[in-house]
Motif scaffolding. Structure first.
Motif, short mmCIF file in Angstrom:
data_model
loop_
_atom_site.label_atom_id
_atom_site.label_comp_id
_atom_site.label_asym_id
_atom_site.label_seq_id
_atom_site.Cartn_x
_atom_site.Cartn_y
_atom_site.Cartn_z
N ARG A 176 -0.44 -3.20 7.75
CA ARG A 176 0.49 -2.62 6.78
C ARG A 176 1.60 -2.01 7.60
O ARG A 176 1.38 -1.12 8.41
N ILE A 177 2.81 -2.51 7.39
CA ILE A 177 3.94 -2.05 8.19
C ILE A 177 4.58 -0.81 7.52
O ILE A 177 4.21 -0.46 6.40
N PRO A 178 5.52 -0.13 8.19
CA PRO A 178 6.05 1.14 7.67
C PRO A 178 6.60 1.11 6.25
O PRO A 178 6.55 2.13 5.56
N ASP A 179 7.09 -0.03 5.76
CA ASP A 179 7.59 -0.06 4.38
C ASP A 179 6.47 -0.24 3.35
O ASP A 179 6.72 -0.31 2.16
N GLU B 58 -2.60 5.77 9.14
CA GLU B 58 -2.61 5.60 7.69
C GLU B 58 -1.42 6.28 7.04
O GLU B 58 -1.17 6.11 5.85
N SER B 59 -0.67 7.07 7.77
CA SER B 59 0.41 7.88 7.21
C SER B 59 1.59 7.04 6.73
O SER B 59 1.85 5.95 7.23
N VAL B 60 2.31 7.59 5.75
CA VAL B 60 3.51 6.95 5.22
C VAL B 60 4.49 6.70 6.35
O VAL B 60 4.69 7.54 7.23
N GLY B 61 5.09 5.50 6.35
CA GLY B 61 6.10 5.17 7.34
C GLY B 61 5.55 4.77 8.70
O GLY B 61 6.32 4.60 9.66
N GLN B 62 4.25 4.58 8.80
CA GLN B 62 3.62 4.19 10.06
C GLN B 62 2.96 2.82 9.89
O GLN B 62 2.72 2.37 8.77
N GLY C 162 0.83 -1.19 0.00
CA GLY C 162 0.00 0.00 0.00
C GLY C 162 0.86 1.24 0.00
O GLY C 162 1.99 1.23 0.47
N ASN C 163 0.30 2.32 -0.52
CA ASN C 163 1.10 3.53 -0.68
C ASN C 163 1.15 4.41 0.55
O ASN C 163 1.88 5.39 0.58
N GLY C 164 0.37 4.09 1.57
CA GLY C 164 0.45 4.88 2.79
C GLY C 164 -0.25 6.21 2.72
O GLY C 164 -0.10 7.03 3.60
N ASN C 165 -1.05 6.45 1.70
CA ASN C 165 -1.77 7.70 1.58
C ASN C 165 -2.98 7.68 2.50
O ASN C 165 -3.85 6.83 2.39
#
Length: 193
Positions: free
Chosen positions: A167-170, A146-150, A44-47
């Motif tokens: 969904r892990i930070p990567d 939901e933020s990128v890297g979280q 996932g893109n983390g958006n």
């Protein structure tokens, strides 16, 4: 140059163009359309605005595509949660006839539950359409960010069972395996049990 030799060159050029067109047309839809992320894991893109659409660009699973993989294990867990596989012992990471038939049943059931609005193909294969539908209709945020890297903690709300994934930070997705360990949902290897 003779007319004969000119026709041979023209014919060879036409044949080359037709061959190239045939190769493009025969490429799998996900690859040809550019929708598959091409990553080795469900990702996932983390958006924060679109995390619910993370699986709309996933690869293909089936009897001949990533048939032995952790991604198949995750898909089988979805089938189990929705009552299409009878037991967790059916979750082995091998996309055989049982998983194919359960996938067809799941696709039909999801279409029926949505009064036909799902529009899922009932072909027994899994790709962006089935992955995307499962994500958008059955996953809900259980915690995290939901933020990128979280890390984003999710719960699959099946018709018969629920299960946790994250969904892990990567950006890759993990699920709890039968032995209680977290496993990455990868396409090219199978370590699930």
């Amino acid at each position: 140059m003779s007319r004969y030799r000119g026709r041979i060159k023209l014919g060879a050029g036409v044949m080359g163009a037709m061959t190239a067109a045939l190769l493009v047309a025969s490429t799998s839809p996900a690859v040809a359309s550019g929708t598959y992320s091409g990553r080795a894991y469900l990702w996932g893109n983390g958006n924060a605005d679109t995390y619910y659409a993370d699986w709309d660009d996933e690869g293909l699973l089936g009897r001949s595509k990533h048939a032995s993989s952790n991604a198949t294990c995750l898909w089988q867990r979805i089938l189990w949660a929705d009552g299409e596989l009878a037991s967790t012992s059916d979750i082995d990471g091998v996309f055989g006839d049982r998983t194919h038939n359960a996938t067809v049943a799941w696709q039909k059931d999801e279409n029926n539950r949505s009064s036909g609005h799902a529009g899922l193909l009932t072909d027994g294969g899994v790709g962006p359409q089935s992955f995307g539908w499962a994500y958008s209709m059955h996953l809900w945020k259980a915690g995290g960010s939901e933020s990128v890297g979280q890390t984003l903690n999710l719960r699959y709300d099946g018709t018969h069972h629920d299960f946790d994934l994250r969904r892990i930070p990567d950006g890759t997705y993990e699920f709890v395996d039968g032995d209680g360990a977290w496993r990455k949902a990868g396409y090219d290897y199978r370590t699930c049990s």
